[in-house]
Design an enzyme around this catalytic site. Sequence first.
Site, PDB file in Angstrom:
ATOM      1  NE  ARG A 144       6.038  -0.203  10.106  1.00 39.77           N
ATOM      2  CZ  ARG A 144       4.915  -0.293   9.382  1.00 39.77           C
ATOM      3  NH1 ARG A 144       4.870   0.278   8.194  1.00 39.77           N
ATOM      4  NH2 ARG A 144       3.858  -0.920   9.839  1.00 39.77           N
TER       5      ARG A 144
ATOM      6  CE  LYS B 194      -2.037  -1.132   3.909  1.00 36.75           C
ATOM      7  NZ  LYS B 194      -1.337  -2.413   4.198  1.00 36.75           N
TER       8      LYS B 194
ATOM      9  NE  ARG C  51      -4.719  -1.005   9.765  1.00 39.44           N
ATOM     10  CZ  ARG C  51      -3.569  -0.648   9.202  1.00 39.44           C
ATOM     11  NH1 ARG C  51      -3.455   0.471   8.554  1.00 39.44           N
ATOM     12  NH2 ARG C  51      -2.558  -1.448   9.293  1.00 39.44           N
TER      13      ARG C  51
HETATM   14  P1  AP5 Z   1       4.837  -1.556   1.886  1.00 37.98           P
HETATM   15  O1  AP5 Z   1       4.528  -0.741   0.688  1.00 37.98           O
HETATM   16  O2  AP5 Z   1       5.559  -0.923   3.012  1.00 37.98           O
HETATM   17  O3  AP5 Z   1       3.518  -2.322   2.404  1.00 37.98           O
HETATM   18  P2  AP5 Z   1       2.239  -1.803   3.203  1.00 37.98           P
HETATM   19  O4  AP5 Z   1       1.045  -2.422   2.563  1.00 37.98           O
HETATM   20  O5  AP5 Z   1       2.293  -0.318   3.316  1.00 37.98           O
HETATM   21  O6  AP5 Z   1       2.456  -2.520   4.580  1.00 37.98           O
HETATM   22  P3  AP5 Z   1       2.441  -1.956   6.088  1.00 37.98           P
HETATM   23  O7  AP5 Z   1       3.141  -2.998   6.894  1.00 37.98           O
HETATM   24  O8  AP5 Z   1       2.938  -0.548   6.141  1.00 37.98           O
HETATM   25  O9  AP5 Z   1       0.924  -1.948   6.370  1.00 37.98           O
HETATM   26  P4  AP5 Z   1       0.256  -1.911   7.711  1.00 37.98           P
HETATM   27  O10 AP5 Z   1      -1.091  -1.741   7.203  1.00 37.98           O
HETATM   28  O11 AP5 Z   1       0.442  -3.056   8.618  1.00 37.98           O
HETATM   29  O12 AP5 Z   1       0.996  -0.704   8.505  1.00 37.98           O
HETATM   30  P5  AP5 Z   1       0.554   0.785   8.813  1.00 37.98           P
HETATM   31  O13 AP5 Z   1       1.766   1.589   8.839  1.00 37.98           O
HETATM   32  O14 AP5 Z   1      -0.570   1.172   7.941  1.00 37.98           O
HETATM   33  O15 AP5 Z   1       5.677  -2.840   1.361  1.00 37.98           O
HETATM   34  C1  AP5 Z   1       6.199  -3.798   2.261  1.00 37.98           C
HETATM   35  C2  AP5 Z   1       7.584  -4.262   1.782  1.00 37.98           C
HETATM   36  O16 AP5 Z   1       7.427  -4.969   0.556  1.00 37.98           O
HETATM   37  C3  AP5 Z   1       8.589  -3.126   1.467  1.00 37.98           C
HETATM   38  O17 AP5 Z   1       9.876  -3.518   1.837  1.00 37.98           O
HETATM   39  C4  AP5 Z   1       8.472  -2.922  -0.043  1.00 37.98           C
HETATM   40  O18 AP5 Z   1       9.694  -2.469  -0.605  1.00 37.98           O
HETATM   41  C5  AP5 Z   1       8.126  -4.341  -0.510  1.00 37.98           C
HETATM   42  N1  AP5 Z   1       7.222  -4.366  -1.657  1.00 37.98           N
HETATM   43  C6  AP5 Z   1       6.130  -3.592  -1.889  1.00 37.98           C
HETATM   44  N2  AP5 Z   1       5.509  -3.942  -3.028  1.00 37.98           N
HETATM   45  C7  AP5 Z   1       6.220  -4.994  -3.531  1.00 37.98           C
HETATM   46  C8  AP5 Z   1       6.081  -5.811  -4.717  1.00 37.98           C
HETATM   47  N3  AP5 Z   1       5.073  -5.626  -5.605  1.00 37.98           N
HETATM   48  N4  AP5 Z   1       6.987  -6.805  -4.906  1.00 37.98           N
HETATM   49  C9  AP5 Z   1       8.005  -7.006  -4.022  1.00 37.98           C
HETATM   50  N5  AP5 Z   1       8.207  -6.254  -2.899  1.00 37.98           N
HETATM   51  C10 AP5 Z   1       7.312  -5.268  -2.664  1.00 37.98           C
HETATM   52  O19 AP5 Z   1      -0.013   0.635  10.296  1.00 37.98           O
HETATM   53  C11 AP5 Z   1       0.833   0.373  11.389  1.00 37.98           C
HETATM   54  C12 AP5 Z   1       0.017   0.346  12.681  1.00 37.98           C
HETATM   55  O20 AP5 Z   1      -0.565   1.652  12.922  1.00 37.98           O
HETATM   56  C13 AP5 Z   1      -1.186  -0.615  12.687  1.00 37.98           C
HETATM   57  O21 AP5 Z   1      -0.811  -1.930  13.027  1.00 37.98           O
HETATM   58  C14 AP5 Z   1      -2.077   0.038  13.735  1.00 37.98           C
HETATM   59  O22 AP5 Z   1      -1.630  -0.220  15.049  1.00 37.98           O
HETATM   60  C15 AP5 Z   1      -1.881   1.530  13.468  1.00 37.98           C
HETATM   61  N6  AP5 Z   1      -2.843   2.053  12.469  1.00 37.98           N
HETATM   62  C16 AP5 Z   1      -2.534   2.621  11.266  1.00 37.98           C
HETATM   63  N7  AP5 Z   1      -3.641   2.990  10.630  1.00 37.98           N
HETATM   64  C17 AP5 Z   1      -4.693   2.657  11.428  1.00 37.98           C
HETATM   65  C18 AP5 Z   1      -6.099   2.765  11.296  1.00 37.98           C
HETATM   66  N8  AP5 Z   1      -6.662   3.304  10.198  1.00 37.98           N
HETATM   67  N9  AP5 Z   1      -6.871   2.294  12.309  1.00 37.98           N
HETATM   68  C19 AP5 Z   1      -6.324   1.769  13.422  1.00 37.98           C
HETATM   69  N10 AP5 Z   1      -5.003   1.621  13.608  1.00 37.98           N
HETATM   70  C20 AP5 Z   1      -4.194   2.064  12.621  1.00 37.98           C
HETATM   71 MG    MG Z   2       2.588   1.022   4.908  1.00 36.98          MG
END
Ligand code: AP5
Ligand code: MG
Length: 230
Positions: free
Chosen positions: A174, A27, A102
């Site tokens: 992270r 994402k 989410r």
């Molecule tokens: P990346 O692009 O970083 O993936 P992502 O989908 O953004 O994954 P996240 O782990 O950031 O999502 P998340 O939803 O758990 O975390 P968030 O920060 O939102 O890609 C991942 C890796 O793969 C990278 O190394 C990249 O280079 C590689 N990659 C990407 N695409 C690729 C491809 N096509 N092929 C190969 N490699 C690839 O949330 C963190 C925390 O915050 C949550 O757990 C929660 O506690 C809180 N939080 C955030 N938002 C909310 C909300 N709306 N409600 C409640 N709690 C929330």
């Molecule tokens: Mg992310």
Amino acid sequence: MADAAPSAAGNRLRRALILLGAPGAGKGTQAKEVARIYGVPHLSTGDMFREHVAKGTELGRRAKPIMESGRLVPDEIVLGMVEERVARPDCAAGCVFDGFPRTLAQAQRLEEILSLLPLRRAMAVNLAVDQEVVVRRIISRRTCSKCGAIYSTDAKMPQVPGKCDVCGGEIIQRPDDREDVVRQRMAAYQEQTRPLIEFYRRRGQLLELDGSRDIATVQRELLGLLERLQ
Ligand code: AP5
Ligand code: MG
């Protein structure tokens, strides 16, 4: 995640785009590029929380232990933060949500918030990727502690080891990318976020994308889908 000025390119989007997908689905990687290309803000609630944690704000102090356990931050905290951000003028030409909404409550509230803006109908894009693949991606992910740029030990790492190509910030893993926390994040995704796919499908607002292919291929297809939207 600096504010962007409303842009002419943004007028081609003129909608909120919502990137759905499991942790590690890509994402953030895709959202950053789409937002850059259309000149609209990239709104990652995870990045916003990490900024609050880094600055030691009250919101950050509340969110930190919840994020480090892999659970979701309560809706009222998330929604307050998002409503404040979406009210800023740079969202008037559209924006790209990453990691928000989410929960069903967040999705319902987002509909109300967006109905007040002069935008076309929001569209959600589900990046579908197998669980083993996303876990592998998360374990190999590295992130800039300052600007949030994303790297991978399996693919692209910074040119100068440990220093971000974009801003020179420190590259870290992270805290919630540890394997036990990743399992909890996957469980939260399955229980609370996955139902949003159906929520947007029923409303005719869902686009589906195979996110398991390489980054450039996923991006090309995503941009193609967006350009074909009315
Ligand atoms: P990346 O692009 O970083 O993936 P992502 O989908 O953004 O994954 P996240 O782990 O950031 O999502 P998340 O939803 O758990 O975390 P968030 O920060 O939102 O890609 C991942 C890796 O793969 C990278 O190394 C990249 O280079 C590689 N990659 C990407 N695409 C690729 C491809 N096509 N092929 C190969 N490699 C690839 O949330 C963190 C925390 O915050 C949550 O757990 C929660 O506690 C809180 N939080 C955030 N938002 C909310 C909300 N709306 N409600 C409640 N709690 C929330
Ligand atoms: Mg992310």
